[in-house]
Design a protein around this motif. Structure first.
Motif, PDB file in Angstrom:
ATOM      1  N   LYS A 166       0.944  -1.265   0.019  1.00 49.68           N
ATOM      2  CA  LYS A 166      -0.008  -0.131   0.278  1.00 49.68           C
ATOM      3  C   LYS A 166       0.873   1.220  -0.100  1.00 49.68           C
ATOM      4  CE  LYS A 166      -3.938  -2.498   1.301  1.00 49.68           C
ATOM      5  NZ  LYS A 166      -4.649  -3.025   2.630  1.00 49.68           N
ATOM      6  N   GLY A 167       1.970   1.083  -0.670  1.00 52.49           N
ATOM      7  CA  GLY A 167       2.777   2.327  -0.602  1.00 52.49           C
ATOM      8  C   GLY A 167       3.431   2.829   0.449  1.00 52.49           C
ATOM      9  N   GLN A 168       3.574   2.110   1.653  1.00 52.48           N
ATOM     10  CA  GLN A 168       4.074   2.883   2.996  1.00 52.48           C
ATOM     11  C   GLN A 168       5.618   2.232   3.041  1.00 52.48           C
ATOM     12  OE1 GLN A 168       2.328   4.959   4.312  1.00 52.48           O
ATOM     13  NE2 GLN A 168       0.753   4.243   2.958  1.00 52.48           N
ATOM     14  N   HIS A 169       6.107   2.956   3.860  1.00 52.94           N
ATOM     15  CA  HIS A 169       7.774   2.647   4.106  1.00 52.94           C
ATOM     16  C   HIS A 169       8.025   1.844   5.370  1.00 52.94           C
ATOM     17  CE1 HIS A 169      12.085   4.767   4.836  1.00 52.94           C
ATOM     18  NE2 HIS A 169      12.045   3.371   4.606  1.00 52.94           N
ATOM     19  N   VAL A 170       8.531   0.760   5.101  1.00 53.50           N
ATOM     20  CA  VAL A 170       8.560  -0.248   6.463  1.00 53.50           C
ATOM     21  C   VAL A 170      10.068  -0.418   6.608  1.00 53.50           C
ATOM     22  CG1 VAL A 170       8.191  -2.678   6.927  1.00 53.50           C
ATOM     23  CG2 VAL A 170       6.392  -1.400   5.644  1.00 53.50           C
ATOM     24  N   THR A 230      -4.709   9.547  20.974  1.00 55.99           N
ATOM     25  CA  THR A 230      -3.697   8.635  20.543  1.00 55.99           C
ATOM     26  C   THR A 230      -4.447   7.745  19.388  1.00 55.99           C
ATOM     27  OG1 THR A 230      -2.373   8.334  22.379  1.00 55.99           O
ATOM     28  CG2 THR A 230      -2.048   6.507  20.689  1.00 55.99           C
ATOM     29  N   TYR A 231      -5.623   7.259  19.779  1.00 58.43           N
ATOM     30  CA  TYR A 231      -6.331   6.617  18.761  1.00 58.43           C
ATOM     31  C   TYR A 231      -6.852   7.381  17.652  1.00 58.43           C
ATOM     32  CZ  TYR A 231     -10.101   3.900  16.859  1.00 58.43           C
ATOM     33  OH  TYR A 231     -11.021   3.154  15.900  1.00 58.43           O
ATOM     34  N   ARG A 232      -7.218   8.451  17.737  1.00 60.94           N
ATOM     35  CA  ARG A 232      -7.496   9.392  16.572  1.00 60.94           C
ATOM     36  C   ARG A 232      -6.141   9.671  15.609  1.00 60.94           C
ATOM     37  NH1 ARG A 232      -7.746  14.646  18.808  1.00 60.94           N
ATOM     38  NH2 ARG A 232      -5.483  14.606  18.335  1.00 60.94           N
ATOM     39  N   ASP A 233      -5.173   9.711  16.263  1.00 56.92           N
ATOM     40  CA  ASP A 233      -3.717   9.776  15.430  1.00 56.92           C
ATOM     41  C   ASP A 233      -3.558   8.547  14.943  1.00 56.92           C
ATOM     42  OD1 ASP A 233      -3.746  12.524  16.421  1.00 56.92           O
ATOM     43  OD2 ASP A 233      -2.198  11.817  18.085  1.00 56.92           O
ATOM     44  N   LEU A 234      -3.778   7.458  15.615  1.00 54.23           N
ATOM     45  CA  LEU A 234      -3.420   6.063  14.877  1.00 54.23           C
ATOM     46  C   LEU A 234      -4.308   5.666  13.800  1.00 54.23           C
ATOM     47  CD1 LEU A 234      -3.081   3.654  17.946  1.00 54.23           C
ATOM     48  CD2 LEU A 234      -1.142   4.462  16.015  1.00 54.23           C
ATOM     49  N   THR A 235      -5.447   6.271  13.667  1.00 56.89           N
ATOM     50  CA  THR A 235      -6.579   5.672  12.854  1.00 56.89           C
ATOM     51  C   THR A 235      -6.037   5.626  11.384  1.00 56.89           C
ATOM     52  OG1 THR A 235      -8.541   6.463  14.074  1.00 56.89           O
ATOM     53  CG2 THR A 235      -8.902   6.363  11.902  1.00 56.89           C
ATOM     54  N   PRO A 236      -5.308   6.648  10.807  1.00 57.04           N
ATOM     55  CA  PRO A 236      -4.975   6.436   9.301  1.00 57.04           C
ATOM     56  C   PRO A 236      -4.014   5.103   9.021  1.00 57.04           C
ATOM     57  CG  PRO A 236      -4.401   8.752   9.994  1.00 57.04           C
ATOM     58  CD  PRO A 236      -4.879   8.012  11.135  1.00 57.04           C
ATOM     59  N   LEU A 237      -3.342   4.851   9.948  1.00 58.03           N
ATOM     60  CA  LEU A 237      -2.395   3.567   9.811  1.00 58.03           C
ATOM     61  C   LEU A 237      -3.501   2.362  10.341  1.00 58.03           C
ATOM     62  CD1 LEU A 237       0.109   1.890   9.969  1.00 58.03           C
ATOM     63  CD2 LEU A 237       0.706   2.624  12.294  1.00 58.03           C
ATOM     64  N   LEU A 238      -4.191   2.257  11.183  1.00 54.79           N
ATOM     65  CA  LEU A 238      -5.170   1.339  11.145  1.00 54.79           C
ATOM     66  C   LEU A 238      -6.142   0.977  10.317  1.00 54.79           C
ATOM     67  CD1 LEU A 238      -6.217   2.042  15.093  1.00 54.79           C
ATOM     68  CD2 LEU A 238      -4.597   0.140  14.365  1.00 54.79           C
ATOM     69  N   ASP A 239      -6.551   1.929   9.538  1.00 52.38           N
ATOM     70  CA  ASP A 239      -7.454   1.924   8.279  1.00 52.38           C
ATOM     71  C   ASP A 239      -6.637   1.177   7.383  1.00 52.38           C
ATOM     72  OD1 ASP A 239      -9.402   3.254   9.596  1.00 52.38           O
ATOM     73  OD2 ASP A 239      -9.133   5.224   8.421  1.00 52.38           O
ATOM     74  N   ILE A 240      -5.249   1.302   6.986  1.00 49.88           N
ATOM     75  CA  ILE A 240      -4.291   0.709   6.264  1.00 49.88           C
ATOM     76  C   ILE A 240      -4.397  -0.771   6.712  1.00 49.88           C
ATOM     77  CG2 ILE A 240      -2.434   0.300   5.018  1.00 49.88           C
ATOM     78  CD1 ILE A 240      -1.869   3.327   5.109  1.00 49.88           C
ATOM     79  N   MET A 241      -4.282  -1.127   7.850  1.00 49.75           N
ATOM     80  CA  MET A 241      -3.803  -2.324   8.530  1.00 49.75           C
ATOM     81  C   MET A 241      -5.083  -3.222   8.679  1.00 49.75           C
ATOM     82  SD  MET A 241      -0.736  -1.620  10.905  1.00 49.75           S
ATOM     83  CE  MET A 241       0.037  -3.313  10.753  1.00 49.75           C
ATOM     84  N   THR A 242      -6.215  -2.666   8.858  1.00 45.48           N
ATOM     85  CA  THR A 242      -7.520  -3.476   9.210  1.00 45.48           C
ATOM     86  C   THR A 242      -8.727  -3.184   8.492  1.00 45.48           C
ATOM     87  OG1 THR A 242      -8.347  -1.914  10.703  1.00 45.48           O
ATOM     88  CG2 THR A 242      -6.619  -3.339  11.748  1.00 45.48           C
ATOM     89  N   SER A 243      -9.679  -3.848   8.426  1.00 40.99           N
ATOM     90  CA  SER A 243     -10.847  -3.720   7.762  1.00 40.99           C
ATOM     91  C   SER A 243     -11.797  -3.009   8.576  1.00 40.99           C
ATOM     92  CB  SER A 243     -11.595  -4.798   7.364  1.00 40.99           C
ATOM     93  OG  SER A 243     -11.727  -6.128   8.334  1.00 40.99           O
ATOM     94  N   SER A 288      -3.639 -14.260   6.678  1.00 44.52           N
ATOM     95  CA  SER A 288      -4.313 -13.724   5.441  1.00 44.52           C
ATOM     96  C   SER A 288      -4.813 -12.586   5.770  1.00 44.52           C
ATOM     97  CB  SER A 288      -5.288 -14.909   4.865  1.00 44.52           C
ATOM     98  OG  SER A 288      -6.144 -14.972   6.176  1.00 44.52           O
ATOM     99  N   GLY A 289      -5.390 -12.293   6.897  1.00 46.22           N
ATOM    100  CA  GLY A 289      -5.967 -10.739   7.295  1.00 46.22           C
ATOM    101  C   GLY A 289      -4.928  -9.854   7.335  1.00 46.22           C
ATOM    102  N   ALA A 290      -3.746 -10.222   8.067  1.00 48.84           N
ATOM    103  CA  ALA A 290      -2.582  -9.180   8.255  1.00 48.84           C
ATOM    104  C   ALA A 290      -2.307  -8.971   6.759  1.00 48.84           C
ATOM    105  CB  ALA A 290      -1.648  -9.942   9.034  1.00 48.84           C
ATOM    106  N   ARG A 291      -2.008  -9.931   5.648  1.00 50.26           N
ATOM    107  CA  ARG A 291      -1.580  -9.787   4.150  1.00 50.26           C
ATOM    108  C   ARG A 291      -2.441  -8.931   3.458  1.00 50.26           C
ATOM    109  NH1 ARG A 291       0.490  -8.294   0.782  1.00 50.26           N
ATOM    110  NH2 ARG A 291       1.628  -9.451  -0.887  1.00 50.26           N
ATOM    111  N   GLU A 292      -3.529  -9.031   3.892  1.00 47.99           N
ATOM    112  CA  GLU A 292      -4.616  -8.241   3.109  1.00 47.99           C
ATOM    113  C   GLU A 292      -5.253  -6.863   3.560  1.00 47.99           C
ATOM    114  OE1 GLU A 292      -7.453 -11.225   2.503  1.00 47.99           O
ATOM    115  OE2 GLU A 292      -6.298 -12.517   1.665  1.00 47.99           O
ATOM    116  N   GLY A 293      -4.848  -6.885   5.043  1.00 46.00           N
ATOM    117  CA  GLY A 293      -5.071  -5.356   5.642  1.00 46.00           C
ATOM    118  C   GLY A 293      -6.673  -5.641   5.921  1.00 46.00           C
TER     119      GLY A 293
END
Ligand code: NAD
Length: 308
Positions: free
Chosen positions: A33-37, A154-167, A137-142
């Protein structure tokens, strides 16, 4: 306390510590998803495998800290590993991590999460316990589900990352509450696997096929994630390749028991779940798939069939 000034939602640099079945898949999803890891694992074999698959890897924790990730995700076996990595002698705290937050996606102990959150305050890094469901498989597909415990900002700030990693992700309250909810969830999965398995054993002794019973249950009020997902996906075809081991389920049920031990009420089913899972240890070693517990139940039609 979160020290975020500018949250970049377009490109994030995520450090991932623990490149096992889950962490490695999370890294691949973020890269896709284009992020730097930048990943790190204590095992040189895990680092090598990740590197060969295109995941940028730090040789040690110090190198990961020096890479200055915006966020650090942990996917480690147990609470003791989380505490060691965050607060131990050569840890994120002692190495002076400069990141917005550490997000612990391991299934861990609520009290340990609180200790780590408090220890990371020394270096002004926020902490969230954010245990996940969905397997590799869920981790792989986000498409994982994450149950999050942290300060609301903190939750508010994390939301963009969680949106990429989870459904889906859900904020449950202060640090520790994500793990409380996750352990309760896994208690029900551990019990339900045995309960549905017993129903299958009863039905097959009366001449029904396991497939027919599972289909029937899924039309009725007895259905559950175990009957709708685990049996069709990993048990009926005897593939047993969910990526979640019996050892991890035993760990989670032990943690539930420790939570229960802190309260006054008796919870007989959680004790029963733990004892059944422990007693199956000889027939079902820790490294095997947790769905194979069905093969250890009395009268199981699957006990004599070797997994595919
Ligand atoms: P795993 O054993 O495959 O991976 C854990 C990794 O952490 C290993 O590669 C190990 O070498 C590494 N590690 C251990 N100590 C370390 C340290 N000090 N520093 C760096 N790396 C270290 O486990 P997994 O299946 O990926 O599970 C990880 C966590 O996710 C567990 O807490 C588990 O309960 C939870 N979980 C797993 C699943 C699943 O389906 N596998 C699903 C949901 C949640």
């Amino acid at each position: 306390m979160c020290k975020i000034q500018h949250i970049r939602v377009d490109l994030m640099h995520v450090g991932i510590i623990g490149l096992g079945k889950m962490g490695f898949s999370m890294a691949q999803n973020l890269l896709d998803k284009g992020q730097h890891v930048t990943g790190f694992d204590i095992s040189s074999e895990a680092r090598k495998l990740a590197q060969e698959s295109g995941v940028p890897v730090a040789e040690n924790l110090e190198a990961l800290v020096k890479a200055q990730p915006d966020w650090v995700v942990l996917s480690l076996p147990k609470a003791e590993h989380v505490e060691e990595v965050c607060l131990g002698p050569a840890s994120l705290r002692s190495l002076g991590l400069q990141a917005n937050a550490v997000i612990d996606m391991s299934t861990s102990v609520p009290e340990a999460s609180r200790r780590v959150a408090s220890g990371l305050q020394d270096i002004n890094v926020a902490f969230a316990d954010a245990p996940v469901s969905g397997g590799p498989s869920g981790a792989r597909e986000g498409t994982m589900i994450s149950l999050v415990g942290c300060a609301e900002d903190t939750y508010r700030d994390l939301t963009p990352l969680l949106d990429i990693m989870t459904s889906r992700h859900m904020w449950l309250g202060d640090v520790g509450s994500g793990n409380v909810a996750k352990l309760c969830n896994n208690l029900l999965v551990g019990l339900n696997l045995i309960a549905v398995s017993e129903a299958v054993n009863i039905a097959t002794s009366e001449g029904l096929s396991p497939e027919a019973l599972i289909q029937a249950l899924n039309l009725g009020s007895g259905r559950s994630a175990v009957s709708e997902i685990n049996f069709p996906r990993w048990i009926l075809d005897q593939s047993y390749d969910s990526g979640f081991t019996a050892g991890l389920m035993r760990k989670d049920l032990q943690l539930v028991e420790e939570l229960v031990g802190q309260g006054v009420a008796d919870h007989p089913l959680s004790k029963l779940a733990l004892s059944i899972w422990h007693e199956s240890q000889n027939d079902l070693p820790d490294q095997r798939d947790f769905n194979e517990i069905v093969r250890t139940t009395a009268g199981s039609p699957f006990s004599e069939i070797e997994p595919n």
